[in-house]
Design an enzyme around this catalytic site. Sequence first.
Site, short mmCIF file in Angstrom:
data_model
loop_
_atom_site.label_atom_id
_atom_site.label_comp_id
_atom_site.label_asym_id
_atom_site.label_seq_id
_atom_site.Cartn_x
_atom_site.Cartn_y
_atom_site.Cartn_z
N SER A 150 1.06 -1.53 -0.18
CA SER A 150 0.15 -0.11 0.22
C SER A 150 0.95 1.15 0.33
O SER A 150 1.94 1.83 0.16
CB SER A 150 -0.59 -0.03 0.97
OG SER A 150 -1.78 1.53 1.16
N TYR A 163 -3.02 0.31 10.33
CA TYR A 163 -2.26 -0.52 9.17
C TYR A 163 -0.98 0.02 8.68
O TYR A 163 -0.54 -0.51 7.63
CB TYR A 163 -3.53 0.07 8.27
CG TYR A 163 -3.49 -0.35 6.49
CD1 TYR A 163 -4.08 -1.95 6.27
CD2 TYR A 163 -3.61 0.35 5.30
CE1 TYR A 163 -4.50 -2.22 5.44
CE2 TYR A 163 -3.32 -0.06 4.35
CZ TYR A 163 -4.37 -1.71 4.03
OH TYR A 163 -3.82 -1.63 2.81
#
Length: 280
Positions: A150, A163
């Site tokens: 990501s 995250y």
Amino acid sequence: MLSCSTPWSRQLPEGGWAAQSVLISGASGGIGQALVDELAGAGARLLITGRRQEALDALAARHPERVTVMAADLTRAEERRQLVERACEAGCTMLINAAGVNRVGLFESFSDAEIEALITLNLTSTLQLTRALLPQLLAADHGWVVNLGSTFGTIGYPGQAGYCATKFALRGFTQALRRELADTRVHVLHVAPRATRTGMNAPEIEAMNQALGNAMDSPQRVAHLVRRAIEAGREETQLGDPERLFARLNAIAPGLVDRALRRQLPTIRRFLARPNGEAP
């Protein structure tokens, strides 16, 4: 002494996708589903896994000659073992780690259980699955480990602390494993999508991205770019032009990014501090 030479091509060998048997984790999710359609359409044979049997079966019905299904919870050791056994029987030459979850919110609102669940699926079980399948990949003429990271594995972002922790770690794992396997025929790639429109995002997250002017890609676009990255053998791929620039800037001048994100903080708090996830 380090050598810049590479003994084998990092691109797909002769036969292309038709010669590949691919295990895709997280195939019942948004990007995972799109990857199944993309790679099955390119001619690959796929073993797909995820926790939602109905979604996996729908994918198999679309590609009956290309897709085999095995539902599994990767956080359970016995289910991972059975999945690896099936992958070895299928002669898998590529592992695409696309499984993952997100829990967006101010870090102070996280419970211990939520932190543990985030790390267990996004990181721990991904490493465990990769390690278990590695002997199979090392025995292949060419093997691949492709980790879907990501942008938040390069840029720490408010509201994404948990995250980010998992995705920063996944990027570091990918880099270390690539260097560890540099003298083998296993290619280790990291592809970092930016914000993507998937069911993992609550409505208020899409609303927040819109308010902040953050671009979002479709899962289909991400899947297509992942396929192109694999075909080209690109070891590190950041998707999105502004995001590539911000990642580089964050590496060399993080203070500038600190100040830019501080200006966004009131908007982020306005969306993430709402009760029951309600958008303002």
